[in-house]
Design an enzyme around this catalytic site. Structure first.
Site, PDB file in Angstrom:
ATOM      1  N   LYS A  97     -30.787   6.428 -11.495  1.00  9.86           N
ATOM      2  CA  LYS A  97     -30.254   6.299 -10.130  1.00  9.86           C
ATOM      3  C   LYS A  97     -29.964   4.828  -9.817  1.00  9.86           C
ATOM      4  CE  LYS A  97     -32.580  10.554  -8.736  1.00  9.86           C
ATOM      5  NZ  LYS A  97     -33.733  11.219  -8.102  1.00  9.86           N
ATOM      6  N   GLN A 123     -39.079   9.863  -4.947  1.00 10.61           N
ATOM      7  CA  GLN A 123     -38.948  10.720  -6.120  1.00 10.61           C
ATOM      8  C   GLN A 123     -40.068  11.757  -6.153  1.00 10.61           C
ATOM      9  OE1 GLN A 123     -36.334  10.666  -8.203  1.00 10.61           O
ATOM     10  NE2 GLN A 123     -37.156  12.303  -9.455  1.00 10.61           N
ATOM     11  N   ASP A 166     -31.742  12.552   0.330  1.00  6.44           N
ATOM     12  CA  ASP A 166     -32.225  13.637  -0.523  1.00  6.44           C
ATOM     13  C   ASP A 166     -32.038  15.009   0.129  1.00  6.44           C
ATOM     14  OD1 ASP A 166     -33.234  13.541  -3.097  1.00  6.44           O
ATOM     15  OD2 ASP A 166     -35.127  12.636  -2.492  1.00  6.44           O
TER      16      ASP A 166
HETATM   17  N1  GUN Z   1     -37.190  15.455  -8.438  1.00  6.23           N
HETATM   18  C1  GUN Z   1     -36.358  16.325  -9.059  1.00  6.23           C
HETATM   19  N2  GUN Z   1     -35.162  16.352  -8.434  1.00  6.23           N
HETATM   20  C2  GUN Z   1     -35.235  15.489  -7.410  1.00  6.23           C
HETATM   21  C3  GUN Z   1     -34.323  15.079  -6.395  1.00  6.23           C
HETATM   22  O1  GUN Z   1     -33.174  15.528  -6.298  1.00  6.23           O
HETATM   23  N3  GUN Z   1     -34.792  14.160  -5.526  1.00  6.23           N
HETATM   24  C4  GUN Z   1     -36.050  13.674  -5.584  1.00  6.23           C
HETATM   25  N4  GUN Z   1     -36.425  12.807  -4.666  1.00  6.23           N
HETATM   26  N5  GUN Z   1     -36.924  14.029  -6.492  1.00  6.23           N
HETATM   27  C5  GUN Z   1     -36.523  14.932  -7.402  1.00  6.23           C
END
Ligand code: GUN
Length: 291
Positions: free
Chosen positions: A49, A93, A116
């Site tokens: 990211k 995350q 998110d």
């Molecule tokens: N863990 C797995 N997929 C995601 C996501 O799209 N966002 C976040 N914050 N954590 C994740």
């Protein structure tokens, strides 16, 4: 059978977003990435990211609080990011360590910075078909991948395997929305579903998001179906340098020949998630200009 190339579609979107960022006057969009602990998958996702943000001109700020962080301390960090006028988007995350209340953390993020899409308000806007909110990145990525691959869900039977907050529930709501590209008939299956194969075999479009390696086998798929594999499972593989390989929720080798289209793992839905996160961050930046 067509293999849907998520890497290529995501690269197209990233290029479009890079051009869009270049048109933004003033401050660059800024995304705060919070990762607690060293879960190897999370380390690799957050790094990706951060790299993609840098590539398109979005400022990434990474926060790595210790795994011992308390609920009050992570709330304080989020409050600080919510209040920071230079931060447009906040991503925490998942998964968080078990001692933290993950849902409470997601709800602490200001809805205007919740790129998110996990906050109650943003998930509620998906249910209300209100486009002013943020759609969770993996579900948004699945819809965009289908759209750009020419798959229209209208009237189709979409079967979603899994009911998570991050994928299953929001993607089911999106597929159900009464708008172009969506408008599907949606069934959601989960761990208590009886005679699962009988239901999955009805799917014109099967979305597998249960996090169990190669769970979907050929007997569970109708010939000609479109199969979207959301799983990213690490399975031990001593022949690899890393000691593991990535596999999806679908037994690809036996299922793929049956399908009209299928996404691979890796290189299917995964890269789309990152692209949609960037898209949401740019949207957050623009919305804050207007407010
Ligand atoms: N863990 C797995 N997929 C995601 C996501 O799209 N966002 C976040 N914050 N954590 C994740």
């Amino acid at each position: 059978m067509d293999i849907i190339d998520g890497n290529r579609v995501a690269a197209d979107i990233i290029a479009e977003l890079k051009a869009e960022v270049a048109t933004i006057a003033g401050r660059r969009p800024c995304l705060a990435l919070v990762r607690v602990g060293d879960d190897p998958a999370s380390v690799s996702y957050v790094r990706k990211k951060e790299q993609t943000a840098a590539e398109i001109g979005v400022e990434g700020r990474v926060f790595l609080p210790p795994v011992s962080i308390t609920q009050q301390e992570i709330f304080a960090l989020i409050d600080q990011l919510n209040a920071d006028p230079a931060v447009d988007g906040i991503l925490v995350q998942s998964p968080l360590p078990a001692h933290l209340d993950e849902l409470a953390v997601f709800r602490r993020v200001s809805p205007e910075k919740d790129v998110d899409g996990f906050h109650t308000v943003n998930l509620g806007k998906v249910a209300q078909e209100d486009p002013t909110g943020f759609v969770a990145c993996t579900p948004a990525g699945i819809m965009e991948l289908l759209r750009r691959s020419g798959v229209d869900l209208k009237g189709k039977h979409v079967v979603v395997l899994g009911r998570s907050l991050i994928v299953g529930k929001p993607v089911a709501l999106l597929a159900l929305q009464k708008r172009a590209g969506a408008n599907g008939t949606v069934t959601v299956c989960h761990s208590a579903t009886r005679d699962l194969p009988a239901i999955t075999r009805l799917a014109d479009v099967l979305i597998a998001a249960i996090g169990r390696p190669e769970f979907v086998t050929a007997e569970m798929v109708k010939p000609g179906a479109v199969v979207i594999d959301v799983g990213i499972n690490r399975v031990p593989d001593p022949t690899r340098k890393t000691g593991y390989r990535l596999t999806g929720d679908v037994a690809f080798a036996s299922v793929a020949p049956l399908c009209s289209r299928i996404t691979p793992v890796p290189g299917g839905v995964g890269p789309m998630t990152v692209a949609m996160l960037m898209s949401n961050t740019i949207k957050a930046r623009r919305l804050r200009d207007k407010s």
